[in-house]
Design a protein around this motif. Structure first.
Motif, PDB file in Angstrom:
ATOM      1  N   ASP A  39       4.034 -27.923 -26.786  1.00 37.33           N
ATOM      2  CA  ASP A  39       3.943 -26.885 -25.760  1.00 37.33           C
ATOM      3  C   ASP A  39       4.993 -25.801 -25.974  1.00 37.33           C
ATOM      4  N   ALA A  40       6.191 -26.189 -26.405  1.00 39.54           N
ATOM      5  CA  ALA A  40       7.277 -25.232 -26.598  1.00 39.54           C
ATOM      6  C   ALA A  40       6.946 -24.215 -27.685  1.00 39.54           C
ATOM      7  N   LEU A  41       6.214 -24.656 -28.689  1.00 34.18           N
ATOM      8  CA  LEU A  41       5.840 -23.755 -29.781  1.00 34.18           C
ATOM      9  C   LEU A  41       4.877 -22.687 -29.271  1.00 34.18           C
ATOM     10  N   PHE A  42       3.893 -23.100 -28.509  1.00 39.96           N
ATOM     11  CA  PHE A  42       2.934 -22.143 -27.975  1.00 39.96           C
ATOM     12  C   PHE A  42       3.593 -21.228 -26.943  1.00 39.96           C
ATOM     13  N   THR A  43       4.456 -21.790 -26.112  1.00 38.78           N
ATOM     14  CA  THR A  43       5.152 -20.990 -25.099  1.00 38.78           C
ATOM     15  C   THR A  43       6.005 -19.904 -25.748  1.00 38.78           C
ATOM     16  N   ASP A  44       6.707 -20.260 -26.811  1.00 41.08           N
ATOM     17  CA  ASP A  44       7.528 -19.270 -27.516  1.00 41.08           C
ATOM     18  C   ASP A  44       6.653 -18.213 -28.174  1.00 41.08           C
ATOM     19  N   TYR A  45       5.537 -18.638 -28.742  1.00 39.67           N
ATOM     20  CA  TYR A  45       4.611 -17.675 -29.345  1.00 39.67           C
ATOM     21  C   TYR A  45       4.140 -16.674 -28.289  1.00 39.67           C
ATOM     22  N   GLN A  46       3.773 -17.168 -27.113  1.00 37.05           N
ATOM     23  CA  GLN A  46       3.296 -16.277 -26.052  1.00 37.05           C
ATOM     24  C   GLN A  46       4.353 -15.248 -25.673  1.00 37.05           C
ATOM     25  N   ALA A  47       5.604 -15.705 -25.533  1.00 37.40           N
ATOM     26  CA  ALA A  47       6.678 -14.796 -25.140  1.00 37.40           C
ATOM     27  C   ALA A  47       6.930 -13.736 -26.219  1.00 37.40           C
ATOM     28  N   ILE A  48       6.939 -14.170 -27.471  1.00 35.83           N
ATOM     29  CA  ILE A  48       7.158 -13.248 -28.590  1.00 35.83           C
ATOM     30  C   ILE A  48       5.993 -12.271 -28.698  1.00 35.83           C
ATOM     31  N   ASN A  49       4.784 -12.763 -28.557  1.00 39.97           N
ATOM     32  CA  ASN A  49       3.594 -11.925 -28.635  1.00 39.97           C
ATOM     33  C   ASN A  49       3.589 -10.877 -27.521  1.00 39.97           C
ATOM     34  N   LEU A  50       3.912 -11.307 -26.304  1.00 35.58           N
ATOM     35  CA  LEU A  50       3.940 -10.388 -25.161  1.00 35.58           C
ATOM     36  C   LEU A  50       4.969  -9.284 -25.368  1.00 35.58           C
ATOM     37  N   ASP A  51       6.141  -9.663 -25.852  1.00 38.17           N
ATOM     38  CA  ASP A  51       7.184  -8.672 -26.105  1.00 38.17           C
ATOM     39  C   ASP A  51       6.742  -7.651 -27.153  1.00 38.17           C
ATOM     40  N   LEU A  52       6.099  -8.118 -28.204  1.00 38.28           N
ATOM     41  CA  LEU A  52       5.626  -7.214 -29.250  1.00 38.28           C
ATOM     42  C   LEU A  52       4.532  -6.281 -28.744  1.00 38.28           C
ATOM     43  N   TRP A  53       3.642  -6.786 -27.901  1.00 39.25           N
ATOM     44  CA  TRP A  53       2.594  -5.931 -27.343  1.00 39.25           C
ATOM     45  C   TRP A  53       3.193  -4.874 -26.423  1.00 39.25           C
ATOM     46  N   ARG A  54       4.187  -5.247 -25.628  1.00 33.12           N
ATOM     47  CA  ARG A  54       4.855  -4.260 -24.762  1.00 33.12           C
ATOM     48  C   ARG A  54       5.494  -3.174 -25.614  1.00 33.12           C
ATOM     49  N   ARG A  55       6.117  -3.588 -26.713  1.00 32.56           N
ATOM     50  CA  ARG A  55       6.744  -2.614 -27.608  1.00 32.56           C
ATOM     51  C   ARG A  55       5.696  -1.744 -28.296  1.00 32.56           C
ATOM     52  N   PHE A  56       4.550  -2.316 -28.614  1.00 28.40           N
ATOM     53  CA  PHE A  56       3.455  -1.542 -29.182  1.00 28.40           C
ATOM     54  C   PHE A  56       2.998  -0.471 -28.198  1.00 28.40           C
ATOM     55  N   GLU A  57       2.849  -0.843 -26.928  1.00 28.90           N
ATOM     56  CA  GLU A  57       2.396   0.096 -25.909  1.00 28.90           C
ATOM     57  C   GLU A  57       3.397   1.226 -25.692  1.00 28.90           C
ATOM     58  N   GLN A  58       4.658   0.965 -26.032  1.00 28.92           N
ATOM     59  CA  GLN A  58       5.698   1.995 -25.928  1.00 28.92           C
ATOM     60  C   GLN A  58       5.839   2.797 -27.216  1.00 28.92           C
ATOM     61  N   GLY A  59       5.010   2.471 -28.219  1.00 33.33           N
ATOM     62  CA  GLY A  59       5.060   3.176 -29.486  1.00 33.33           C
ATOM     63  C   GLY A  59       6.206   2.762 -30.376  1.00 33.33           C
ATOM     64  N   LEU A  60       6.742   1.548 -30.161  1.00 38.73           N
ATOM     65  CA  LEU A  60       7.927   1.104 -30.894  1.00 38.73           C
ATOM     66  C   LEU A  60       7.609   0.195 -32.071  1.00 38.73           C
ATOM     67  N   VAL A  61       6.386  -0.295 -32.132  1.00 37.36           N
ATOM     68  CA  VAL A  61       6.008  -1.179 -33.233  1.00 37.36           C
ATOM     69  C   VAL A  61       4.543  -0.925 -33.593  1.00 37.36           C
ATOM     70  N   ALA A  62       4.230  -0.967 -34.869  1.00 35.95           N
ATOM     71  CA  ALA A  62       2.856  -0.747 -35.321  1.00 35.95           C
ATOM     72  C   ALA A  62       2.030  -2.015 -35.132  1.00 35.95           C
ATOM     73  N   LYS A  63       0.731  -1.842 -34.914  1.00 37.94           N
ATOM     74  CA  LYS A  63      -0.127  -2.994 -34.654  1.00 37.94           C
ATOM     75  C   LYS A  63      -0.210  -3.919 -35.861  1.00 37.94           C
ATOM     76  N   ASP A  64      -0.249  -3.363 -37.077  1.00 34.02           N
ATOM     77  CA  ASP A  64      -0.308  -4.211 -38.264  1.00 34.02           C
ATOM     78  C   ASP A  64       0.951  -5.064 -38.406  1.00 34.02           C
ATOM     79  N   VAL A  65       2.081  -4.535 -37.963  1.00 31.66           N
ATOM     80  CA  VAL A  65       3.335  -5.298 -37.980  1.00 31.66           C
ATOM     81  C   VAL A  65       3.262  -6.402 -36.937  1.00 31.66           C
TER      82      VAL A  65
END
Length: 232
Positions: A39-65
C-alpha cells in the motif's frame, strides 16, 4: 433549458480515476515482476503523481517528463531497481482499459446529449483518454473531446477553454456549463472564462478557494435538476 453545451470533466467526474489508477498500477508492477504491491508504494506513487500533475498545470513540467518521472521517483524512494520508462508504457496502456464508471455517468451523458451537445474536457493524455472514453461506453454520447495535450495548455488556463469551445458545433457563453470535481481546474477555469459551472462534490468537501460554482451536486443524478434550478 438554458444550457445547451455541456463540458464535462472526465476523471473523478465521469470515471472513477482512483479505482482505475490502482488497477493499472498493480498490473504495471506485475508486468515488471512485482507480484505484491505494498500500500505504501501505491500511496507514494499517488502523491508523486499528483504533485507532478499540479506542476504540469502550472507550466513547470512537461507531460513527457511527467509520464516517466512519476515512476522513477517512486522506484527511487522505495529502492526498487525497475525500468521507469517501461513502467510508463505499461501503465498508460493498462490505464486505457482499466475504466470504472462513476455511478450515473452513462445515463447522465445520454440525457445531456438528448438536450444539447456534450464535450469532454480533460488534462489527460490524448490517445489514452480517447481509449478510456470508448472503453467506458461513453463515446456514443460525446460530440468532442478536448485534451490539454492537444491544446498545449491545461485547465484552468483560459486558452484551454477557448480551445474546447472552438470544437463545439455552436458556442455561446450564456448557454454553456462546465461540470467537474476540481475547484482549482474546472470551476476556477469556468469562472475565468465567464461561463456557468457545476461542482461535482461527492465527498462533501468545503470550498475554501476563490472558485465559485454556479451550483453544486454530490451525485450525478442531481445534475439536471440543479441546472434547471440555476437557469437564472
Amino acid at each position: 433549458m438554458k444550457h445547451q453545451l455541456f463540458l464535462l470533466d472526465l476523471d473523478d467526474t465521469l470515471l472513477d480515476f482512483r479505482a482505475s489508477e490502482r488497477l493499472a498500477f498493480t498490473r504495471t508492477l506485475g508486468g515488471l515482476g512485482v507480484t505484491r504491491v505494498p500500500d505504501a508504494l501505491f500511496t507514494d506513487y499517488q502523491a508523486i503523481n499528483l504533485d507532478l500533475w499540479r506542476r504540469f498545470e502550472q507550466g513547470l513540467v512537461a507531460k513527457d517528463v511527467l509520464k516517466v518521472a512519476r515512476f522513477r521517483l517512486t522506484f527511487e524512494r522505495h529502492g526498487l531497481d525497475l525500468d521507469a520508462e517501461r513502467a510508463s508504457l505499461l501503465y498508460l496502456d493498462g490505464l486505457a482499459d482499466s475504466v470504472v464508471l462513476i455511478e450515473g455517468a452513462l445515463q447522465t451523458c445520454a440525457e445531456l446529449a438528448a438536450i444539447g451537445e456534450v464535450g469532454i474536457i480533460t488534462n489527460g493524455i490524448e490517445a489514452i483518454q480517447h481509449r478510456r472514453i470508448h472503453s467506458a461506453g461513453l463515446a456514443g454520447h460525446v460530440a468532442f473531446v478536448a485534451t490539454s495535450e492537444a491544446c498545449g495548455h491545461a485547465k484552468p488556463d483560459v486558452r484551454f477553454f477557448e480551445f474546447a469551445a472552438a470544437k463545439a458545433r455552436a458556442f455561446d457563453k450564456a448557454s454553456t456549463v462546465i461540470v467537474g470535481d476540481r475547484l482549482d481546474a474546472d470551476i476556477l477555469g469556468a469562472n475565468r472564462f465567464g461561463i456557468d459551472s457545476c461542482w461535482f462534490n461527492p465527498h462533501g468537501l468545503a470550498n475554501e478557494t476563490e472558485a465559485r460554482p454556479t451550483c453544486e451536486i454530490d451525485r450525478l443524478a442531481q445534475l439536471l435538476p440543479a441546472l434547471r434550478e440555476s437557469r437564472g
